[in-house]
Design a protein around this motif. Structure first.
Motif, PDB file in Angstrom:
ATOM      1  N   LEU A 160      40.696 -19.085  36.173  1.00 49.82           N
ATOM      2  CA  LEU A 160      40.028 -19.662  35.004  1.00 49.82           C
ATOM      3  C   LEU A 160      39.348 -18.581  34.172  1.00 49.82           C
ATOM      4  O   LEU A 160      39.385 -18.617  32.931  1.00 49.82           O
ATOM      5  CB  LEU A 160      39.002 -20.706  35.446  1.00 49.82           C
ATOM      6  CG  LEU A 160      39.567 -22.053  35.901  1.00 49.82           C
ATOM      7  CD1 LEU A 160      38.468 -22.926  36.488  1.00 49.82           C
ATOM      8  CD2 LEU A 160      40.260 -22.779  34.748  1.00 49.82           C
ATOM      9  N   LYS A 161      38.740 -17.604  34.821  1.00 50.35           N
ATOM     10  CA  LYS A 161      38.083 -16.524  34.075  1.00 50.35           C
ATOM     11  C   LYS A 161      39.091 -15.703  33.278  1.00 50.35           C
ATOM     12  O   LYS A 161      38.839 -15.338  32.120  1.00 50.35           O
ATOM     13  CB  LYS A 161      37.306 -15.627  35.034  1.00 50.35           C
ATOM     14  CG  LYS A 161      36.054 -16.288  35.583  1.00 50.35           C
ATOM     15  CD  LYS A 161      35.265 -15.354  36.492  1.00 50.35           C
ATOM     16  CE  LYS A 161      34.002 -16.036  36.990  1.00 50.35           C
ATOM     17  NZ  LYS A 161      33.204 -15.156  37.887  1.00 50.35           N
ATOM     18  N   VAL A 162      40.230 -15.431  33.886  1.00 46.91           N
ATOM     19  CA  VAL A 162      41.261 -14.684  33.168  1.00 46.91           C
ATOM     20  C   VAL A 162      41.792 -15.518  32.000  1.00 46.91           C
ATOM     21  O   VAL A 162      42.015 -14.989  30.897  1.00 46.91           O
ATOM     22  CB  VAL A 162      42.410 -14.298  34.122  1.00 46.91           C
ATOM     23  CG1 VAL A 162      43.554 -13.654  33.351  1.00 46.91           C
ATOM     24  CG2 VAL A 162      41.911 -13.342  35.190  1.00 46.91           C
ATOM     25  N   CYS A 163      41.994 -16.801  32.225  1.00 46.86           N
ATOM     26  CA  CYS A 163      42.471 -17.672  31.143  1.00 46.86           C
ATOM     27  C   CYS A 163      41.477 -17.714  29.994  1.00 46.86           C
ATOM     28  O   CYS A 163      41.866 -17.666  28.812  1.00 46.86           O
ATOM     29  CB  CYS A 163      42.712 -19.088  31.684  1.00 46.86           C
ATOM     30  SG  CYS A 163      44.172 -19.257  32.738  1.00 46.86           S
ATOM     31  N   TYR A 164      40.186 -17.817  30.315  1.00 47.47           N
ATOM     32  CA  TYR A 164      39.170 -17.857  29.266  1.00 47.47           C
ATOM     33  C   TYR A 164      39.232 -16.577  28.425  1.00 47.47           C
ATOM     34  O   TYR A 164      39.192 -16.633  27.186  1.00 47.47           O
ATOM     35  CB  TYR A 164      37.785 -18.015  29.885  1.00 47.47           C
ATOM     36  CG  TYR A 164      36.686 -18.199  28.856  1.00 47.47           C
ATOM     37  CD1 TYR A 164      36.316 -19.462  28.427  1.00 47.47           C
ATOM     38  CD2 TYR A 164      36.033 -17.093  28.297  1.00 47.47           C
ATOM     39  CE1 TYR A 164      35.317 -19.635  27.478  1.00 47.47           C
ATOM     40  CE2 TYR A 164      35.043 -17.248  27.354  1.00 47.47           C
ATOM     41  CZ  TYR A 164      34.688 -18.528  26.948  1.00 47.47           C
ATOM     42  OH  TYR A 164      33.710 -18.685  26.001  1.00 47.47           O
ATOM     43  N   ARG A 165      39.320 -15.433  29.088  1.00 50.40           N
ATOM     44  CA  ARG A 165      39.375 -14.162  28.373  1.00 50.40           C
ATOM     45  C   ARG A 165      40.598 -14.108  27.455  1.00 50.40           C
ATOM     46  O   ARG A 165      40.501 -13.679  26.301  1.00 50.40           O
ATOM     47  CB  ARG A 165      39.417 -13.011  29.370  1.00 50.40           C
ATOM     48  CG  ARG A 165      39.388 -11.640  28.710  1.00 50.40           C
ATOM     49  CD  ARG A 165      39.362 -10.505  29.707  1.00 50.40           C
ATOM     50  NE  ARG A 165      40.617 -10.426  30.472  1.00 50.40           N
ATOM     51  CZ  ARG A 165      40.692 -10.597  31.777  1.00 50.40           C
ATOM     52  NH1 ARG A 165      39.596 -10.864  32.474  1.00 50.40           N
ATOM     53  NH2 ARG A 165      41.842 -10.499  32.396  1.00 50.40           N
ATOM     54  N   GLU A 166      41.750 -14.568  27.954  1.00 52.07           N
ATOM     55  CA  GLU A 166      42.962 -14.514  27.142  1.00 52.07           C
ATOM     56  C   GLU A 166      42.912 -15.510  25.983  1.00 52.07           C
ATOM     57  O   GLU A 166      43.446 -15.231  24.897  1.00 52.07           O
ATOM     58  CB  GLU A 166      44.193 -14.767  28.010  1.00 52.07           C
ATOM     59  CG  GLU A 166      44.510 -13.622  28.944  1.00 52.07           C
ATOM     60  CD  GLU A 166      45.993 -13.522  29.278  1.00 52.07           C
ATOM     61  OE1 GLU A 166      46.779 -14.372  28.802  1.00 52.07           O
ATOM     62  OE2 GLU A 166      46.358 -12.582  30.005  1.00 52.07           O
ATOM     63  N   LEU A 167      42.292 -16.646  26.189  1.00 51.70           N
ATOM     64  CA  LEU A 167      42.182 -17.624  25.102  1.00 51.70           C
ATOM     65  C   LEU A 167      41.283 -17.091  23.997  1.00 51.70           C
ATOM     66  O   LEU A 167      41.546 -17.304  22.804  1.00 51.70           O
ATOM     67  CB  LEU A 167      41.650 -18.957  25.643  1.00 51.70           C
ATOM     68  CG  LEU A 167      42.605 -19.750  26.532  1.00 51.70           C
ATOM     69  CD1 LEU A 167      41.905 -20.944  27.147  1.00 51.70           C
ATOM     70  CD2 LEU A 167      43.837 -20.204  25.740  1.00 51.70           C
ATOM     71  N   VAL A 168      40.220 -16.415  24.392  1.00 56.97           N
ATOM     72  CA  VAL A 168      39.319 -15.822  23.399  1.00 56.97           C
ATOM     73  C   VAL A 168      40.047 -14.749  22.589  1.00 56.97           C
ATOM     74  O   VAL A 168      39.839 -14.614  21.371  1.00 56.97           O
ATOM     75  CB  VAL A 168      38.078 -15.215  24.107  1.00 56.97           C
ATOM     76  CG1 VAL A 168      37.268 -14.355  23.124  1.00 56.97           C
ATOM     77  CG2 VAL A 168      37.204 -16.315  24.685  1.00 56.97           C
ATOM     78  N   GLN A 169      40.915 -14.004  23.233  1.00 60.43           N
ATOM     79  CA  GLN A 169      41.619 -12.893  22.579  1.00 60.43           C
ATOM     80  C   GLN A 169      42.977 -13.294  22.012  1.00 60.43           C
ATOM     81  O   GLN A 169      43.720 -12.441  21.519  1.00 60.43           O
ATOM     82  CB  GLN A 169      41.811 -11.757  23.598  1.00 60.43           C
ATOM     83  CG  GLN A 169      40.500 -11.188  24.134  1.00 60.43           C
ATOM     84  CD  GLN A 169      40.715 -10.195  25.263  1.00 60.43           C
ATOM     85  OE1 GLN A 169      41.831 -10.046  25.768  1.00 60.43           O
ATOM     86  NE2 GLN A 169      39.654  -9.504  25.664  1.00 60.43           N
ATOM     87  N   ALA A 170      43.315 -14.589  22.078  1.00 59.82           N
ATOM     88  CA  ALA A 170      44.654 -15.041  21.675  1.00 59.82           C
ATOM     89  C   ALA A 170      44.940 -14.695  20.217  1.00 59.82           C
ATOM     90  O   ALA A 170      44.098 -14.839  19.336  1.00 59.82           O
ATOM     91  CB  ALA A 170      44.766 -16.543  21.877  1.00 59.82           C
ATOM     92  N   ARG A 171      46.167 -14.233  19.988  1.00 57.02           N
ATOM     93  CA  ARG A 171      46.618 -13.903  18.641  1.00 57.02           C
ATOM     94  C   ARG A 171      48.005 -14.498  18.438  1.00 57.02           C
ATOM     95  O   ARG A 171      48.715 -14.847  19.390  1.00 57.02           O
ATOM     96  CB  ARG A 171      46.678 -12.370  18.453  1.00 57.02           C
ATOM     97  CG  ARG A 171      45.334 -11.673  18.572  1.00 57.02           C
ATOM     98  CD  ARG A 171      44.418 -12.044  17.401  1.00 57.02           C
ATOM     99  NE  ARG A 171      43.169 -11.290  17.448  1.00 57.02           N
ATOM    100  CZ  ARG A 171      42.092 -11.693  18.100  1.00 57.02           C
ATOM    101  NH1 ARG A 171      42.122 -12.821  18.796  1.00 57.02           N
ATOM    102  NH2 ARG A 171      40.980 -10.972  18.065  1.00 57.02           N
TER     103      ARG A 171
END
Length: 318
Positions: free
Chosen positions: A262-273
């Motif tokens: 979940l932490k990795v997913c949150y980070r990737e969602l924040v950085q999604a492009r």
């Protein structure tokens, strides 16, 4: 999908019932020579399912006894949960009485006889010994009697609830689902009945195992097959040992994997492009059920994953 079968004495000719039950017992259980102290009191009703050596059954009845007449084709480990009535078993050099809300773990090579003369309701599971966790197989060989699975019995009660659920859902489980459910049951029961063998390791050894397991989890977070069993196999320890070592940290293996993902997913969602979607991120990190992913993500962060990716995605210039 394997079909759930049923068998009952109801409607069968009285002269044929006993022979039919002897055949059914030998087919699904072990080779028994059965006797019927009072023929008018014998009755049996059985729901069962077989899958690749596994036999799960839900039995109601009584009014008979059994003595072993031969050896099974291969050694079996049996689990019996008695829901009502009483059963007297001769296992090894012991006579074991199994009462309501009690579980008996037994080895086919040590089972010599039983008396089931009063009406009972039992759930049972039978599996070749070489497919049962080693701790359970050892516990069956040194069985010292029935174990309570009544409410308040901790993991033993949880294991019993798992077997109740399996028998209840026999008609609705696919073959893979039944195999997974049975393995989960055995893992829980293994931990419940043999907690001391794992705790015999020193605290430093258990802490070291947790650290190694956490490192393994970080390195394999994107592996959809990452689970307690794969981690235990990588470090050549039992699943029970791994679970108990993690339990001392106040967490579980599954919870730790989920929290890290979940932490990795949150980070990737924040950085999604670009065209990255919530589904892309969830599937990349081992979540294959979007409804479940959205639920646990919101529980962890208070917002659905879609709002995180929308909030941080750059707005295109007009």
């Amino acid at each position: 999908m394997t079909v759930t079968d049923s068998w009952s004495t109801q409607g069968r000719p009285a002269t044929a019932v006993q022979d039919a039950w002897c055949e059914k017992m030998s087919e699904l259980h072990l080779p028994w020579a059965l006797s019927f102290p009072r023929e008018d009191r014998f009755e049996a009703a059985l729901r069962y399912r077989r899958l690749d050596g596994l036999t799960v059954s839900d039995f109601r009845g009584g009014g008979y006894s059994g003595q072993r007449t031969g050896s099974a084709c291969e050694p079996q480990i049996g689990v019996l949960i008695n829901l009502s009535g009483q059963l007297l078993c001769r296992h090894g050099n012991e006579e074991l009485l199994v009462g309501p809300d009690e579980l008996l773990l037994w080895d086919s090579e040590l089972a010599y006889g039983f008396d089931a003369v009063e009406p009972r309701h039992e759930l049972s599971l039978l599996l070749p010994r070489d497919r049962v966790p080693q701790g359970l197989a050892a516990a069956a060989a040194r069985s010292r009697g029935a174990v309570s699975v009544a409410a308040g019995s901790g993991l033993s009660a949880i294991a019993a609830d798992q077997l109740r659920a399996i028998t209840r859902e026999l008609n609705h489980l696919g073959d893979a689902g039944l195999a997974i459910a049975a393995q989960c049951f055995f893992d829980t029961l293994d931990t419940a009945l043999a907690p001391l063998s794992a705790s015999s390791a020193s605290p430093n050894a258990r802490q070291a195992l947790v650290l190694r397991a956490r490192r393994y989890i970080e390195e394999h977070l994107d592996d959809p097959d990452l689970c307690a069993a794969s981690i235990a196999e990588a470090y050549d320890v039992s699943v029970r040992t791994l679970h108990l070592s993690f339990g001392e940290t106040g967490s579980t293996v599954g919870r730790w994997i989920r929290e890290r993902r979940l932490k990795v997913c949150y980070r990737e969602l924040v950085q999604a492009r670009g065209n990255t979607t919530v589904t892309d991120v969830a599937f990349r990190w081992g979540f294959n059920d979007m409804a479940h992913f959205s639920k646990v993500f919101k529980q962890a962060y208070g917002v659905p994953p879609s709002s995180v990716i929308a909030r941080h995605r750059p707005v295109a210039a007009e």
